[in-house]
Design a protein around this motif. Structure first.
Motif, mmCIF file in Angstrom:
data_model
loop_
_atom_site.group_PDB
_atom_site.id
_atom_site.type_symbol
_atom_site.label_atom_id
_atom_site.label_comp_id
_atom_site.label_asym_id
_atom_site.label_seq_id
_atom_site.Cartn_x
_atom_site.Cartn_y
_atom_site.Cartn_z
ATOM 1 N N ILE A 335 13.015 -1.361 17.140
ATOM 2 C CA ILE A 335 11.680 -1.851 16.780
ATOM 3 C C ILE A 335 11.349 -1.461 15.338
ATOM 4 O O ILE A 335 10.794 -2.257 14.580
ATOM 5 C CB ILE A 335 10.625 -1.285 17.751
ATOM 6 C CG1 ILE A 335 10.778 -1.957 19.122
ATOM 7 C CG2 ILE A 335 9.211 -1.489 17.208
ATOM 8 C CD1 ILE A 335 9.945 -1.340 20.208
ATOM 9 N N LYS A 336 11.720 -0.265 14.959
ATOM 10 C CA LYS A 336 11.468 0.198 13.585
ATOM 11 C C LYS A 336 12.149 -0.715 12.572
ATOM 12 O O LYS A 336 11.603 -0.996 11.508
ATOM 13 C CB LYS A 336 11.968 1.634 13.435
ATOM 14 C CG LYS A 336 11.620 2.266 12.101
ATOM 15 C CD LYS A 336 12.081 3.711 12.052
ATOM 16 C CE LYS A 336 11.738 4.344 10.705
ATOM 17 N NZ LYS A 336 12.204 5.752 10.632
ATOM 18 N N GLN A 337 13.353 -1.195 12.915
ATOM 19 C CA GLN A 337 14.065 -2.127 12.042
ATOM 20 C C GLN A 337 13.428 -3.509 12.045
ATOM 21 O O GLN A 337 13.104 -4.069 10.994
ATOM 22 C CB GLN A 337 15.524 -2.290 12.498
ATOM 23 C CG GLN A 337 16.474 -1.233 12.045
ATOM 24 C CD GLN A 337 17.907 -1.705 12.231
ATOM 25 O OE1 GLN A 337 18.317 -2.726 11.689
ATOM 26 N NE2 GLN A 337 18.668 -0.962 13.011
ATOM 27 N N GLY A 338 13.264 -4.053 13.254
ATOM 28 C CA GLY A 338 12.831 -5.435 13.380
ATOM 29 C C GLY A 338 11.401 -5.677 12.954
ATOM 30 O O GLY A 338 11.042 -6.792 12.567
ATOM 31 N N PHE A 339 10.569 -4.640 13.014
ATOM 32 C CA PHE A 339 9.153 -4.804 12.688
ATOM 33 C C PHE A 339 8.759 -4.011 11.444
ATOM 34 O O PHE A 339 7.605 -3.645 11.267
ATOM 35 C CB PHE A 339 8.294 -4.383 13.892
ATOM 36 C CG PHE A 339 8.409 -5.323 15.060
ATOM 37 C CD1 PHE A 339 7.511 -6.359 15.237
ATOM 38 C CD2 PHE A 339 9.445 -5.179 15.970
ATOM 39 C CE1 PHE A 339 7.624 -7.221 16.313
ATOM 40 C CE2 PHE A 339 9.578 -6.050 17.045
ATOM 41 C CZ PHE A 339 8.665 -7.076 17.218
ATOM 42 N N LYS A 340 9.742 -3.805 10.581
ATOM 43 C CA LYS A 340 9.524 -3.010 9.371
ATOM 44 C C LYS A 340 8.423 -3.577 8.485
ATOM 45 O O LYS A 340 7.650 -2.830 7.889
ATOM 46 C CB LYS A 340 10.845 -2.933 8.592
ATOM 47 C CG LYS A 340 10.773 -2.170 7.288
ATOM 48 C CD LYS A 340 12.112 -2.186 6.599
ATOM 49 C CE LYS A 340 12.040 -1.551 5.219
ATOM 50 N NZ LYS A 340 13.351 -1.634 4.511
ATOM 51 N N ASP A 341 8.347 -4.901 8.399
ATOM 52 C CA ASP A 341 7.418 -5.526 7.453
ATOM 53 C C ASP A 341 6.200 -6.171 8.103
ATOM 54 O O ASP A 341 5.435 -6.866 7.426
ATOM 55 C CB ASP A 341 8.167 -6.576 6.621
ATOM 56 C CG ASP A 341 9.218 -5.957 5.723
ATOM 57 O OD1 ASP A 341 8.961 -4.860 5.192
ATOM 58 O OD2 ASP A 341 10.295 -6.556 5.568
ATOM 59 N N VAL A 342 6.018 -5.963 9.419
ATOM 60 C CA VAL A 342 4.833 -6.555 10.058
ATOM 61 C C VAL A 342 3.661 -5.581 9.927
ATOM 62 O O VAL A 342 3.853 -4.380 9.734
ATOM 63 C CB VAL A 342 5.094 -6.885 11.548
ATOM 64 C CG1 VAL A 342 6.319 -7.762 11.712
ATOM 65 C CG2 VAL A 342 5.211 -5.613 12.380
ATOM 66 N N PRO A 343 2.428 -6.077 10.015
ATOM 67 C CA PRO A 343 1.271 -5.176 9.965
ATOM 68 C C PRO A 343 1.342 -4.141 11.075
ATOM 69 O O PRO A 343 1.839 -4.424 12.174
ATOM 70 C CB PRO A 343 0.088 -6.128 10.166
ATOM 71 C CG PRO A 343 0.599 -7.470 9.753
ATOM 72 C CD PRO A 343 2.039 -7.492 10.127
#
Length: 419
Positions: A335-343
Motif C-alpha cells: 500500500i505504501k508503494q501503490g498509494f505513494k502519491d495519493v492524498p
C-alpha cells in the motif's frame, strides 16, 4: 548475426571512431571496454541505462566490461549539455553517491567468471596526483586548439566556462589512458553527448602510445519519444533506479504506460529479448494493441533486471489490485508503494471511527450532508468494498496491518487514511 549487427538492429550505435577496425578486433579477440558515470546524485535514473546495458551486451558476447564510477570527475562536473557552471559537490557527498550507484550497477553485470565485470572509481588514481605531474605528463599532450574545437567547450565560450570545467575532458581522457594501460581497455562507450570527451581519450592514448595504440569509441543516440519529447521524465520528475526515490511499482508503471509508437524501440534498446521475441511483440502491437503484450513484456523485463523477481511480482500484484479494486489483498508495504502519491490523512488518537466525520475531516466529502449522500448512493468504498450505511463506524479490522485504511470516492478518487 554478430554483436555489432545486433547493436545496429537495435538502433544502439550512433557514432564509431573506426567501424572497420573495431569489427576486425572483435572478430579476432575478446576485449575489455568501459562505460562511466559521474555520481552527481545518489542514484542513477533510466536515462543512464542504455550505455551500461550496451556494455552488458558486450559481456554476453565474451568481452569484459569495466564499470567506472567517477568519484574524481564528479567533483569537477561535466560541461556537456550545460549552459552554466555546476554547483561543486563535497568529496564526502560524491563518495557517498558513488557507493549508492555502485550497488545499482551491480544488478546489471556479472562479476564472476572469466569475463567478470570490474568496478573502478577514478578517484583512486586521480586524488593523489599533484598538479605538476598532471601538467607535465597529461596536459602537455592535449592542445588548446584541440580542446576549443570540442562542442562541449565551444558551446560554453560565450556564456563562460571555468578552468575547472574546461579540464573535465582531460580528466576523462586520463581515465581512458589509465584503463588502457592497466586493464588493456580498448574501447569506451557513452551517450552521444560524450563523443568529445571520449575522443579526447583516444587522442591522449595515441599521443602517449603512438606505435601501438588501438583504442576505439562508440556512442549511443539520444533517446526521445515518438513525439520528440525527452525520454525518462514524468510529471513527478526523473524515473530513478533507487527504490526509495521511485518505487518498483512506479518503475513498473512507467514502462507499462509506454505508448504503442515507442514500445518496440524501447524493447530493442533496453531489453535482452531476442529478435524473434521482439518481432512477435511488434506484430501484437499492430494486430492486438489492446492486449498491451509488448508493454507488459517491457515492464516485466526492466523491473526484474533492476529490482529483482520479488519486486516485480509485488509490482504486478499492486497493479492488479488497483485495477480490480481488491486493495484489501495488499500488505502495508505494498500500500505504501501503490498509494505513494495519493492524498492522505493522519487520524489522531481521539478518532472514534465515525465514517461521516472522517470523510469530512479528510476532505473526501465537503460536508456531513454530502458525506451521508455519498455513502447512501454507494459512492464510498472502504478497502475496496462499497458501504451504504451512513452510521458506519470503522473497526480495528478496517485497518490493514493496523496502519492504513483506503477510502475511494467514486471510481478514481482515493484517499489513504494513516494511523
Amino acid at each position: 548475426m554478430d554483436l555489432l549487427q545486433d547493436l545496429e538492429w537495435r538502433g544502439i550505435i550512433y557514432q564509431q571512431s573506426d567501424e572497420e577496425g573495431l569489427k576486425d578486433l572483435l572478430n579476432k579477440e575478446s576485449i575489455s571496454l568501459y562505460c562511466g558515470t559521474d555520481p552527481s546524485a545518489d542514484s542513477l535514473h533510466i536515462g543512464h541505462l542504455v550505455p551500461f546495458l550496451t556494455l552488458r551486451r558486450f559481456q554476453q558476447h565474451g568481452h569484459r566490461p569495466i564499470v567506472l564510477v567517477g568519484g574524481a570527475t564528479g567533483l569537477i562536473g561535466d560541461p556537456s549539455g550545460k549552459s552554466e557552471e555546476r554547483k561543486l559537490l563535497t568529496v564526502e557527498t560524491v563518495q557517498q553517491n558513488a557507493e549508492g550507484i555502485k550497488n545499482q550497477l551491480e544488478a546489471i553485470f556479472e562479476f564472476e567468471g572469466e569475463n567478470g565485470a570490474i568496478m573502478v572509481n577514478n578517484y583512486d588514481w586521480t586524488h593523489a596526483m599533484d598538479v605538476i605531474t598532471f601538467l607535465r605528463d597529461i596536459g602537455k599532450h592535449i592542445g588548446i586548439n584541440y580542446m576549443l574545437a570540442k562542442d562541449t567547450i565551444a558551446n560554453r565560450l560565450e556564456t563562460g566556462i571555468s578552468f575547472t570545467e574546461f579540464s573535465y575532458t582531460i580528466l576523462q581522457a586520463m581515465d581512458f589512458l589509465h584503463l588502457y594501460e592497466n586493464h588493456n581497455c580498448r574501447m569506451q562507450i557513452g551517450g552521444s553527448d560524450q563523443w568529445g570527451n571520449i575522443t579526447s581519450g583516444l587522442e591522449l592514448i595515441r599521443k602517449i602510445h603512438p606505435d601501438e595504440s588501438k583504442a576505439f569509441a562508440l556512442t549511443i543516440p539520444l533517446i526521445t519519444k515518438a513525439d520528440g519529447t525527452k525520454f525518462g521524465k514524468t510529471a513527478g520528475g526523473a524515473v530513478w533506479l533507487d527504490p526509495d526515490r521511485t518505487t518498483p511499482y512506479e518503475f513498473y508503471q512507467f514502462w507499462i504506460n509506454t505508448a504503442d509508437a515507442d514500445v518496440v524501440k524501447y524493447l530493442k534498446l533496453f531489453t535482452f529479448l531476442s529478435h524473434e521475441e521482439i518481432e512477435q511483440l511488434e506484430v501484437s502491437v499492430q494486430a492486438e494493441p489492446h492486449l498491451r503484450k509488448a508493454q507488459k513484456a517491457l515492464a516485466e523485463e526492466m523491473t526484474r533486471l533492476i529490482h529483482g523477481e520479488e519486486a516485480l511480482q509485488q509490482a504486478i500484484k499492486i497493479s492488479e489490485a488497483l485495477f480490480s479494486g481488491d486493495v484489501r489483498s495488499l500488505t502495508a508495504s505494498e500500500i505504501k508503494q501503490g498509494f505513494k502519491d495519493v492524498p492522505s490523512f493522519d487520524v489522531d488518537s481521539e478518532f472514534d471511527g465515525n465514517l461521516v466525520d472522517l470523510l469530512v475531516s479528510a476532505k473526501i466529502s465537503p460536508s456531513k450532508r454530502q458525506a451521508r449522500e455519498d455513502i447512501s448512493n454507494g459512492a464510498i468504498s472502504l478497502n475496496g468494498e462499497k458501504l451504504t450505511d451512513s452510521n458506519y463506524v470503522l473497526q480495528e479490522s478496517d485497518r490493514i496491518e493496523g496502519q492504513y485504511t483506503i477510502i475511494r470516492r467514486g471510481k478514481k478518487k482515493y484517499t489513504l487514511i494513516k494511523y
